[in-house]
Motif scaffolding. Structure first.
Motif, PDB file in Angstrom:
ATOM      1  N   UNK A 419       8.754  -1.690 -12.922  1.00  0.00           N
ATOM      2  CA  UNK A 419       9.279  -2.823 -12.157  1.00  0.00           C
ATOM      3  C   UNK A 419       8.314  -3.311 -11.075  1.00  0.00           C
ATOM      4  N   UNK A 420       7.060  -2.937 -11.191  1.00  0.00           N
ATOM      5  CA  UNK A 420       6.048  -3.469 -10.283  1.00  0.00           C
ATOM      6  C   UNK A 420       6.179  -2.972  -8.860  1.00  0.00           C
ATOM      7  N   UNK A 421       5.988  -1.682  -8.608  1.00  0.00           N
ATOM      8  CA  UNK A 421       6.087  -1.183  -7.229  1.00  0.00           C
ATOM      9  C   UNK A 421       5.144  -1.929  -6.296  1.00  0.00           C
ATOM     10  N   UNK A 422       5.601  -2.096  -5.058  1.00  0.00           N
ATOM     11  CA  UNK A 422       4.876  -2.897  -4.074  1.00  0.00           C
ATOM     12  C   UNK A 422       3.935  -2.034  -3.242  1.00  0.00           C
ATOM     13  N   UNK A 445      -7.087   1.531   9.448  1.00  0.00           N
ATOM     14  CA  UNK A 445      -6.563   1.076   8.166  1.00  0.00           C
ATOM     15  C   UNK A 445      -5.247   1.778   7.870  1.00  0.00           C
ATOM     16  N   UNK A 446      -4.363   1.079   7.179  1.00  0.00           N
ATOM     17  CA  UNK A 446      -3.056   1.632   6.814  1.00  0.00           C
ATOM     18  C   UNK A 446      -2.741   1.293   5.369  1.00  0.00           C
ATOM     19  N   UNK A 447      -2.127   2.230   4.675  1.00  0.00           N
ATOM     20  CA  UNK A 447      -1.521   1.993   3.372  1.00  0.00           C
ATOM     21  C   UNK A 447      -0.034   2.262   3.490  1.00  0.00           C
ATOM     22  N   UNK A 448       0.770   1.266   3.109  1.00  0.00           N
ATOM     23  CA  UNK A 448       2.217   1.407   3.124  1.00  0.00           C
ATOM     24  C   UNK A 448       2.759   0.839   1.821  1.00  0.00           C
ATOM     25  N   UNK A 449       3.545   1.636   1.131  1.00  0.00           N
ATOM     26  CA  UNK A 449       4.113   1.174  -0.129  1.00  0.00           C
ATOM     27  C   UNK A 449       4.356   2.335  -1.057  1.00  0.00           C
ATOM     28  N   UNK A 450       4.576   1.999  -2.341  1.00  0.00           N
ATOM     29  CA  UNK A 450       4.947   3.010  -3.322  1.00  0.00           C
ATOM     30  C   UNK A 450       3.790   3.471  -4.192  1.00  0.00           C
ATOM     31  N   UNK A 451       2.647   2.773  -4.147  1.00  0.00           N
ATOM     32  CA  UNK A 451       1.560   3.057  -5.094  1.00  0.00           C
ATOM     33  C   UNK A 451       0.571   4.070  -4.544  1.00  0.00           C
ATOM     34  N   UNK A 452       0.041   3.836  -3.338  1.00  0.00           N
ATOM     35  CA  UNK A 452      -0.895   4.766  -2.717  1.00  0.00           C
ATOM     36  C   UNK A 452      -0.141   5.693  -1.768  1.00  0.00           C
TER      37      UNK A 452
END
Length: 467
Positions: A419-422, A445-452
């Protein structure tokens, strides 16, 4: 042996001529709260940063240039990086030497060289050859930029490039070659520039663990050059379609000035087979808009849109030519060259097309995510006190690959990318000169979401421009 020999030859020819040199030294620390670094602390840095943990690095880079005879010049360059990290190393991401004249330039070695026009460091990255991976060693013959076409009063220019390279990293099909070329044309009228070009890449030769040694003679190079069907000793699928793994982009764009604002619009049309080459997937590609300003706190503003979901449709190709299906182009993956469009574990093109970790190959796929919808914004400028800044933010939805999705469906298993995680990736950096030669840079730097992995990272670096 050929690179040291060429450096000695060019420098000996130029002994009586003045030599222009540059040298810079950079040292830095990178750390993060998560299991890996945020995207924009490790991506598009020539593979010099280990994304799996904290880095302490020391980098030396320099160039030499001199004049030979007439219009001929020579050049050489190197970048040496020592890195203390989970994967510690000492290596040379750049080492090259070359000569150039009025109409031609020849060089050999590893060299940072982006193919496919973008906004440079503010971009997500080219869809052909970007700055994400360590450069491959190559032998290159090209034009030194655009050359005017005779009898066009400078309105029409062309640019060409031809390279032979080596995939000498640990990979599934070992010892494969790179064939790479492009041809561009540029029209200059009324202060505007309209350009367009075709970039063609191919992986060929080498030894597959499944299919054994692949054809790699001069006649095979000719077949690869023209995208012809494979020789009788090639695998059956190559004999039906074309020899090797072929990919590339159509690259078109427009540059001009509107008042005091410089405008650059570019578009990469991505292809992975002959149908894509015929622009049957016009929606798949990268669109970029760059605005450049003078006398403002913002000197450059970039917006990019990436879409790569269609890939000729969801139906896989049928055996032989002309059958139903013909979709699932599977960008940057290949059934024979299963390590795909990667080098030393990093995607050669845009870093949003990321591979499975640790060299994993799932089915025929090493690139885990090639169906992407993304928006990207970049800003650069100067604040009071001569403090330069860079800001980037990327929002993406990620759909994995058709093949992995279909396999999960057949096995009745959930597919993570269904379903295309953001994903959001943020980056901001400040750079302040301490002396005319010494610059301090701080980056967050920040990574926020379901992929990384959720991660916040910081970099502190000092750069000394010796000369």
């Amino acid at each position: 042996m050929w690179l040291p020999a060429m450096v000695c030859w060019t420098t000996s020819l130029a002994q009586a001529q003045p030599v222009v040199s540059t040298l810079s030294i950079e040292s830095g620390l990178i750390a993060a709260t998560g299991d890996s670094l945020p995207l924009w602390l490790h991506a598009n840095r020539l593979g010099t940063v280990d994304q799996t943990g904290a880095n302490a690095y020391l980098q030396f880079s320099g160039t030499l240039q001199g004049r030979l005879h007439g219009n001929w010049r020579w050049e050489a360059g190197a970048r040496v990086v020592g890195r203390r990290a989970p994967h510690a190393t000492l290596f040379l991401p750049e080492l090259y030497a070359g000569v150039s004249g009025r109409l031609v330039r020849l060089w050999v070695g590893r060299r940072a060289y982006e193919i496919g026009e973008t906004a440079g460091r503010l971009s997500m990255g080219s869809l052909d050859t970007g700055l994400n991976a360590t450069p491959l060693p190559k032998m290159v013959i090209e034009t030194p930029g655009y050359l005017p076409v005779p009898w066009t009063n400078g309105h029409l220019e062309i640019r060409g490039y031809l390279a032979h390279g080596w995939f000498n990293d640990p990979r599934d099909t070992r010892g494969a070659y790179l064939h790479q070329k492009f041809l561009y044309g540029r029209l200059k009228v009324w202060g505007w520039q309209l350009y367009g070009g075709l970039v063609h890449d191919a992986q060929w030769g080498g030894t597959s663990p499944i299919y054994g040694p692949q054809p790699d003679g001069i006649d095979d190079w000719w077949r690869v050059f023209w995208g012809m069907a494979g020789a009788p000793d090639a695998p059956p699928a190559d004999q039906i379609y074309y020899q090797g793994n072929h990919l590339g982009i159509w690259d078109v764009g427009l540059k001009g000035q509107i008042g005091g604002v410089a405008l650059h619009v570019y578009r990469h049309f991505l292809f992975n087979d002959k149908d894509g080459l015929k622009l049957k997937n016009p929606g798949d590609g990268l669109l970029g808009i760059v605005l450049s300003f003078e006398g403002l706190p913002v000197t450059r503003l970039v917006y990019e849109y990436l879409y790569s979901k269609r890939q000729s449709g969801p139906e896989p190709p049928s055996p032989g030519r002309g059958g139903p299906g013909g979709g699932q182009d599977n960008y940057y993956n290949h059934w024979l060259y299963r390590s795909g469009w990667t080098y030393y574990g990093r995607t050669i093109s845009n870093p949003l097309f990321f591979p499975y970790p640790d060299g994993q190959i799932v089915g025929f796929n090493h690139i885990a995510n090639n169906r992407i919808v993304a928006h990207h914004v970049g800003l650069a400028g100067t604040l009071p006190g001569a403090v330069g800044y860079t800001f980037m933010v990327t929002y993406s939805r990620n759909y994995g690959t058709y093949q992995a999705r279909d396999l999960a469906r057949r096995n009745g298993q959930p597919y993570f990318y269904e379903h295309g995680p953001r994903q959001w990736s943020w980056y901001v950096a400040l750079a302040r000169p301490l002396t005319p030669q010494l610059t301090l840079q701080l980056a967050l730097a920040l990574d926020r979401g379901a992929v990384y992995p959720r991660s916040t990272g910081l970099e502190v670096a000092l750069r000394w421009q010796v000369r």
